[in-house]
Structures are given as C-alpha cells and as structure tokens.
Design a protein around this motif. Structure first.
Motif, PDB file in Angstrom:
ATOM      1  N   ARG A  35       0.713  -1.236  -0.055  1.00 47.57           N
ATOM      2  CA  ARG A  35       0.045  -0.204   0.196  1.00 47.57           C
ATOM      3  C   ARG A  35       0.694   1.243   0.087  1.00 47.57           C
ATOM      4  O   ARG A  35       0.612   2.209  -0.626  1.00 47.57           O
ATOM      5  CB  ARG A  35      -0.889  -0.242   1.255  1.00 47.57           C
ATOM      6  CG  ARG A  35      -2.255   0.785   1.182  1.00 47.57           C
ATOM      7  CD  ARG A  35      -2.910   0.642   2.110  1.00 47.57           C
ATOM      8  NE  ARG A  35      -3.684  -0.501   2.226  1.00 47.57           N
ATOM      9  CZ  ARG A  35      -3.516  -1.723   2.981  1.00 47.57           C
ATOM     10  NH1 ARG A  35      -2.816  -1.668   3.852  1.00 47.57           N
ATOM     11  NH2 ARG A  35      -4.131  -2.812   2.714  1.00 47.57           N
ATOM     12  N   ILE A  36       1.946   0.996   0.710  1.00 48.28           N
ATOM     13  CA  ILE A  36       2.856   2.306   0.612  1.00 48.28           C
ATOM     14  C   ILE A  36       3.534   2.677  -0.422  1.00 48.28           C
ATOM     15  O   ILE A  36       3.722   3.902  -1.120  1.00 48.28           O
ATOM     16  CB  ILE A  36       3.928   2.246   1.953  1.00 48.28           C
ATOM     17  CG1 ILE A  36       3.174   2.319   3.276  1.00 48.28           C
ATOM     18  CG2 ILE A  36       4.705   3.381   2.012  1.00 48.28           C
ATOM     19  CD1 ILE A  36       4.138   1.947   4.432  1.00 48.28           C
ATOM     20  N   ALA A  37       3.976   1.456  -1.168  1.00 53.18           N
ATOM     21  CA  ALA A  37       4.795   1.268  -2.489  1.00 53.18           C
ATOM     22  C   ALA A  37       3.872   2.136  -3.682  1.00 53.18           C
ATOM     23  O   ALA A  37       4.271   2.788  -4.383  1.00 53.18           O
ATOM     24  CB  ALA A  37       5.228   0.137  -2.915  1.00 53.18           C
ATOM     25  N   ALA A  38       2.604   1.694  -3.365  1.00 54.84           N
ATOM     26  CA  ALA A  38       1.765   2.318  -4.457  1.00 54.84           C
ATOM     27  C   ALA A  38       1.335   3.476  -4.615  1.00 54.84           C
ATOM     28  O   ALA A  38       1.184   4.232  -5.585  1.00 54.84           O
ATOM     29  CB  ALA A  38       0.233   1.496  -4.505  1.00 54.84           C
ATOM     30  N   LYS A  39       1.739   4.277  -3.220  1.00 51.66           N
ATOM     31  CA  LYS A  39       1.549   5.665  -3.284  1.00 51.66           C
ATOM     32  C   LYS A  39       2.950   6.645  -3.687  1.00 51.66           C
ATOM     33  O   LYS A  39       2.797   7.872  -3.799  1.00 51.66           O
ATOM     34  CB  LYS A  39       1.306   6.071  -1.467  1.00 51.66           C
ATOM     35  CG  LYS A  39       0.068   5.638  -1.258  1.00 51.66           C
ATOM     36  CD  LYS A  39      -0.120   6.165   0.175  1.00 51.66           C
ATOM     37  CE  LYS A  39      -1.480   5.975   0.627  1.00 51.66           C
ATOM     38  NZ  LYS A  39      -1.663   6.396   2.128  1.00 51.66           N
ATOM     39  N   LEU A  40       3.889   5.928  -3.720  1.00 47.19           N
ATOM     40  CA  LEU A  40       5.115   6.432  -4.252  1.00 47.19           C
ATOM     41  C   LEU A  40       5.937   6.178  -5.404  1.00 47.19           C
ATOM     42  O   LEU A  40       5.597   5.015  -5.718  1.00 47.19           O
ATOM     43  CB  LEU A  40       6.332   6.248  -3.290  1.00 47.19           C
ATOM     44  CG  LEU A  40       5.854   6.599  -1.421  1.00 47.19           C
ATOM     45  CD1 LEU A  40       7.146   5.966  -0.828  1.00 47.19           C
ATOM     46  CD2 LEU A  40       5.678   7.900  -1.354  1.00 47.19           C
ATOM     47  N   GLU A  41       6.213   7.214  -6.210  1.00 46.26           N
ATOM     48  CA  GLU A  41       6.677   7.010  -7.794  1.00 46.26           C
ATOM     49  C   GLU A  41       7.952   6.303  -7.720  1.00 46.26           C
ATOM     50  O   GLU A  41       8.231   5.670  -8.765  1.00 46.26           O
ATOM     51  CB  GLU A  41       6.607   8.395  -8.537  1.00 46.26           C
ATOM     52  CG  GLU A  41       5.215   9.181  -8.405  1.00 46.26           C
ATOM     53  CD  GLU A  41       5.354  10.408  -9.045  1.00 46.26           C
ATOM     54  OE1 GLU A  41       6.638  10.769  -9.477  1.00 46.26           O
ATOM     55  OE2 GLU A  41       4.385  11.188  -9.404  1.00 46.26           O
ATOM     56  N   ASN A  42       8.853   6.443  -6.687  1.00 49.85           N
ATOM     57  CA  ASN A  42      10.172   5.791  -6.985  1.00 49.85           C
ATOM     58  C   ASN A  42      10.202   4.576  -6.353  1.00 49.85           C
ATOM     59  O   ASN A  42      11.282   3.949  -6.096  1.00 49.85           O
ATOM     60  CB  ASN A  42      10.991   6.775  -6.124  1.00 49.85           C
ATOM     61  CG  ASN A  42      11.177   8.318  -6.713  1.00 49.85           C
ATOM     62  OD1 ASN A  42      10.861   8.406  -7.632  1.00 49.85           O
ATOM     63  ND2 ASN A  42      11.639   8.902  -5.897  1.00 49.85           N
ATOM     64  N   GLN A  43       9.160   3.874  -6.307  1.00 52.95           N
ATOM     65  CA  GLN A  43       9.024   2.486  -5.492  1.00 52.95           C
ATOM     66  C   GLN A  43       8.737   1.324  -6.734  1.00 52.95           C
ATOM     67  O   GLN A  43       7.632   1.525  -7.281  1.00 52.95           O
ATOM     68  CB  GLN A  43       8.200   2.312  -4.489  1.00 52.95           C
ATOM     69  CG  GLN A  43       8.475   3.081  -3.186  1.00 52.95           C
ATOM     70  CD  GLN A  43       9.560   2.705  -2.696  1.00 52.95           C
ATOM     71  OE1 GLN A  43      10.111   1.438  -2.582  1.00 52.95           O
ATOM     72  NE2 GLN A  43      10.340   3.570  -1.932  1.00 52.95           N
TER      73      GLN A  43
END
Length: 684
Positions: free
Chosen positions: A448-456
């Motif tokens: 869920r956190i990775a989906a919010k960030l572009e650099n992941q």
C-alpha cells in the motif's frame, strides 16, 4: 652421625630409647653456650678464638643438625601417632561432603529468601494522573479518525512526562531491526511508541528447534514491553494499515474485547518501518495445505501436526499405504530454514521416536527436501553445500534438486524435475506434512505504501537510499529496515546528477565536460562515502580509469564515466534478507537518531530544518557480512568471511555457542541452557 627423620634416633643407639637423641643433642648445646658466655664476655676477638676452639672440642655439635623443628625440650609430650590411609580417606570424604552440603544448603536458603521477597501483599495501585486527551482523543485526518496524540501512560513516571513533548518516534514491528534500534537509542531523546501485532521478540534462527521440542517456545521469546521500558517508551498491540505522508499520520487498527476492529491515527515525527515480510507463494496452488515457519504460532502448529501424524500412524485401522503417507514429511525450499527443519525433524524421528512409538514407524518414515537450484544451501560455499547433501544422504533424507513445485494437494505434492539430459519430468510425492519455505514477499502494508510513491519499483521490498530513508517519502521522516526493505544503489544516477550540477555551476555543458584522473579520484572518494558497499569495486582506480578511457586521452568524458558507474552499479547485489542484516540496520539507525537528537538544539537555534540532515550528522549505512551457519543433523556448517568449515558434534556446540551469545537477554540464555540440558537427560 644423626639420622634426621620422624624417629629422631642417633646412629648406633637403640631404637627403643626415643628420648635419647633429644638429650644428647640438647645438653651439649647448652654446655657449649654456657662455656662461650663465660670465656668471651662480649669480646669479639675472644669470640672468634672460642669458635675456633669449640670446633675442635668433642662436645661441639654442628648448627645444621640443630634444626628448630627437631629440638624440643625433654618435658614435651610425644608427637601424635599418624593415622592410617583408610581413616584419612573417610575423614576427608566426610569433610568435603559436609562442606558441599553446607554450601549448597546456603544457596538454596538464599534462593528461598529471594523468592519470598518477590511476593507482594501490599496493594500496588495508586492514584495516577491521566490526560483527558488520552481518554478522549480528538478526531481529524483524511478519514476523521481519533488521533492518539497523548497516550494513557504518558504520566506514569517523571521520565515519561519529560519525554512527552520530545519528537515522536514510531517503530513498526518487533523483530530484529526494531529491537536492535531500541537497544541503541538513548533514553528520553524521543517519545518512542512501538506498534506490533505481537507483544514479543522472537529469536527466529532457533525456531526450527522449537518445532520438534528441542527447545521450548518460551525460550525463544522476550516480552517487547521489557525492551521498550529501557527507553521509557510505549507499546501498542495493533497493526499498521496505512500512512498519510503529507500529514505524518499513521493509521492503525486493533481488535477490541468485543471482536470489532477499531481504527485510529498515530502522529509521528519519524517513522521506522520494520514489519518484516511474508512467504513467497511463487504462484503455486494449494498452499492452504502447507505449513509455514515465520512466528511462534507456526512452530506450535507444526509440532502438533507432527505428533498427530505419528499418533494416527499407530492406529490398527490405518492401512500400510496411509501409514507411509502420514509418515512422509516434505520440505519445499533448500535454504537455511528448510534444511535446519529437515535436520531437526530427522533427529526427532531417529533419536526419540523409538522410546515411545512402535519401531515400525521408524522404518516407514521418510523426509524429502525439494530445491529449485542445483544444490541446497546455494548461498553458502559449494563445498559446504555438498557436505550437507552427503550428510543428508547418510541420514536417508532425500534431496530433490532442480525441482519446482507445481501444486500442493491434501495428500500429495506435484513437482517437476529437470534431469541430466535437460528434460523436465512431472512427478508426484505422497505426503502427510509439507513445510513451505521458499523466499519472502511484501506485506499488504508495504504494498500500500509502495503504490503511493513514484520511486518504488521493486515488487519484493521497499526501496531505500543508503541512509535507509524511504525513497519518495519526505526527506528524513520515514525509514525502512529489515526484510521489508532493500537498499537501492543508483550510483550512476546519483553521480550523473551531481556532475550535471557541477557543470552548470562552472558554466559548462555536461555532455562536453571531461574528468581528469585527479578529479576521478575525488569522485571515487565521494562514491565510497555515499555507497560504502561499492568500496570493493573501487580498489584500483588507475586500472578503472585506464580501462574506460577508450580514446586514451588521459580524461574521461561524460559518456565514459557514466558507463563506468553503470558497470559498478550492476555488480552490487541486494542485501540478504537475514537477521544479521536487520540487526545491523537497527543498530545503525539507532546511532544516527542519537546523533540527530544531539544536533537538534543547534539546528533549531540556527533555523536549520531542511536539507540532507542525515548525511550531515552521520555516515551512510555499510553492511558487513559476518557469515552463515546452519545445523544439518548432529553436525553444522560454517561460512564465515571466506573461511568455510564443517564438522560433527564439536561444530554443533560451536553453532549453539554462537546463537547462545546472540540471545537477546540473560533470561533467554538461561532457558536455552536448561532446554539443551533437558534434551540430553530426558529427550525431546
């Protein structure tokens, strides 16, 4: 001539006259002394003449014979007679036994006195001030949830009250990284809150031993509240759901007494994500028929299942085929966890089964290890992998290499195996128990956190920089450690952006900028400082410079330097998902947070609340691999800093010693020693 000894008898005299030597030795000496005092009268010259005269006298007795311990007055009673050896033996035996009983009784009495002092009869509760905000938190945030700005135990002690207004540090998880961080932090520097669905720390390397009864489950756990007490922190048994990075609010859920889920926000100034990982399914169907080995509840279920299969196999109504199926144990995964579990399971079946179960069970038991690679323990030295396979072959543990599981059914497992000719064959194996231990994957919270960030961009873990800061999150606010994260190098991209900035400052075109060897040495030092794991690849700077200076101009242009850095970047591998890696990251982050807390007053006075503060106060993280070790059934293998060795029971004791020293507390060390002793005396 005088014989010096216990009997004290002069030569030539009768042995019966025991007092005669003492008379003849004592009386002449008294006569000599009287004559000497009479003639010399204190004159030194007369004294020398008297000494010369006395030596010629027949009454002179040499002083070396007048040993004090032999000269005793005539009236002194005789020496006591020596006792026999039997008497001396029993005397010493009863003396030592009595002393031992007294010392042991003293220790036992002291223990009972201490034990009695641990009981309390007085009432321990008192009036405790509790903030109204802790009982009735305000609502807010994107979902209008309660915001726990103040906790109910913030005023329990003066230390808690002083840290209530310190920067809020929220730590997710209670694993190796989180515990190492808590042990490194200075008390009262932060308002620490630990959030975890379990309230204990689990010593995972010894978890396979707990599945078969070699160790008790309580010997591997340490209450997390005891560890949190050191930093005057707080613990919430809950699970992180989501995070609002812009407002610095962590959404948490927990189940109350009625079974309903309650959601609330937990504010933070710094968030440390150490939630671990889940088991990687690899797209295989039927994993609901498998068991996993991630926490203490998994170990308890495996232990019950193994005993259940043994009991079912003893029933008279169980057929031969069903008995062999029940006693077929399959381990999917040839890593350290799978190999150690297979070894512990074999030890249980080989050493303890015959004491309580029919002997026919031992002849029909089979243990199988399915490995997708060419060898088990493929991350170890090849010699150690072959030794482990030879050891398993000796113990009749079947190792199926180059095999991949297709499907797991309730009574059998389907897998494909590649033969020596390269042909793939599908096989099936009856099984009564299957352990799935094949890699790690992201948790739902991390996804869920990775989906919010572009650099992941990594599908298996959260990407961080070399300071363990989460890529894409506000700088210096969110960190990730342990299995849930991976350090993203990006050496080439980092330095290319640095060189572009440097060229623009000098008013030059980055594409036309050239680097001399002296400038290349400065760039290499910057790389080593920012990316310590690249140091091994930057040892011979002259050779690298010469290799990539294709036009032999003595300089590197922008394209040549970019190619060099990309080549180094490709050689750097991701860090292993092990306990030692998480432990080192926790220690590193704890030391850095201490430095940030010390530098905070000066930065506030100078109004420095922006920029790369982590890089300013502390160095980048550098992982140091300390080695690997594994238990393979009454023997162990070690791969430490390029030194590989294996052995029998002596290696097993060394393996135990390493984990005994790494145990988290004195309590767990005592319990481990007691469990190993109980196994030796009473079995599993």
């Amino acid at each position: 001539m005088v014989r010096i000894g216990p009997r004290r008898v002069l030569a030539g005299s009768s042995p019966r006259s025991s007092l005669q030597p003492r008379v003849q030795l004592w009386q002449p000496y008294r006569q000599q002394d009287a004559l000497r005092q009479h003639f010399t009268r204190g004159c030194p010259q007369s004294n020398r003449q008297w000494t010369k005269h006395a030596r010629l006298s027949p009454l002179f007795v040499p002083h070396r014979l007048l040993i004090p311990r032999l000269l005793r007055p005539i009236s002194t009673p005789a020496l006591p007679t020596r006792r026999g050896p039997i008497f001396r033996f029993f005397y010493r035996f009863f003396a030592y036994t009595g002393g031992f009983i007294l010392v042991t009784g003293g220790f036992v009495l002291a223990f009972f006195i201490y034990d009695a002092s641990t009981y309390r009869e007085d009432l321990s509760y008192t009036d405790i001030p509790v903030s109204r905000d802790a009982l009735y938190p305000r609502r807010g945030g994107p979902k209008n949830l309660p915001i726990a700005e103040t906790l109910v135990d913030d005023d329990d002690f003066p230390e808690n009250t002083r840290s209530k207004h310190k920067p809020k540090l929220v730590i997710l998880g209670s694993g190796w990284g989180s515990v190492a961080l808590l042990k490194q932090l200075h008390p009262e520097d932060y308002h620490v809150t630990v959030v975890s669905p379990v309230n204990y720390f689990l010593f995972t390397p010894m978890l396979p031993s707990a599945t078969v009864g070699t160790l008790e489950l309580r010997s591997l756990v340490e209450p997390i509240r005891r560890i949190v007490q050191r930093v005057k922190g707080h613990f919430l048994r809950a699970e992180a759901v989501d995070v609002e990075l812009s407002e610095r609010l962590l959404e948490v859920k927990q189940t109350d007494a009625s079974g309903e889920e309650r959601h609330f926000y937990l504010p933070y100034d710094k968030l440390v994500i150490g939630v671990g990982s889940t088991t990687n399914a690899h797209g295989v169907q039927g994993l609901e028929n498998c068991y996993f080995l991630k926490d203490i509840e998994d170990a308890r279920q495996i232990r019950n299942k193994v005993l259940e299969n043994l009991e079912y196999a003893c029933l008279p109504t169980t057929s031969d085929d069903e008995r062999r199926r029940l006693l077929s144990f399959v381990v999917s995964g040839g890593g350290p966890t799978g190999v150690e579990f297979a070894a512990e399971l074999f030890d249980l079946l080989n050493e303890d089964l015959g004491r309580s179960f029919p002997k026919i069970l031992r002849n029909e038991i089979s243990v199988h290890v399915i490995q997708s690679r060419g060898h088990i323990l493929n991350t170890y030295d090849e010699a150690l992998s072959k030794y482990a396979e030879e050891r398993f072959a000796h113990d009749q543990v079947e190792v199926l290499t180059n095999s991949r599981v297709k499907e797991v059914r309730p009574d059998k497992i389907l897998f494909t195996q590649k033969g020596e000719d390269g042909e793939t064959v599908t096989k099936e194996l009856p099984m009564g128990f299957c352990l799935w231990s094949t890699g790690v994957a992201q948790t739902e919270f991390c996804k869920r956190i990775a989906a919010k960030l572009e650099n992941q961009n990594n599908r298996h873990a959260l990407e961080t920089d070399t300071h363990l800061r989460l890529n894409g999150a506000p700088l210096g606010s969110v960190y990730a450690i342990g299995d849930c994260s991976t350090v993203q190098n990006n050496i080439a991209d980092h330095l290319v952006s640095f060189l572009r900035t440097l060229a623009y400052e000098k008013g030059k075109d980055p594409e036309k900028m050239v680097i001399t060897f002296k400038e290349w040495r400065g760039i290499a030092q910057r790389v080593k400082k920012r990316f310590p794991q690249a140091s091994d690849h930057l040892r011979r700077l002259d050779r690298l410079f010469e290799q990539y200076d294709k036009d032999k101009s003595g300089t590197l242009d922008f394209g040549e330097l970019h190619e060099l850095l990309c080549q180094i970047d490709s050689k750097l591998t991701s860090l292993p998902a092990t306990a030692q890696r998480a432990h080192q990251q926790g220690q590193y982050l704890g030391r850095k947070l201490n430095k940030l807390a010390q530098a905070a007053p000066g930065m506030q006075a100078n109004e420095m609340d922006y920029g790369d503060l982590d890089d300013a106060v502390y160095k980048a993280f550098e992982y140091r691999h300390l080695g690997n070790l594994a238990y393979i059934g009454n023997s162990a293998v070690f791969d430490i800093n390029g030194l590989s060795f294996s052995g029998g029971l002596l290696a097993v004791y060394l393996w135990r010693s390493v984990y005994f020293a790494q145990s988290v507390s004195f309590r767990t060390r005592v319990l481990l020693a007691m469990d190993w002793s109980k196994r030796a005396m009473f079995g599993r």
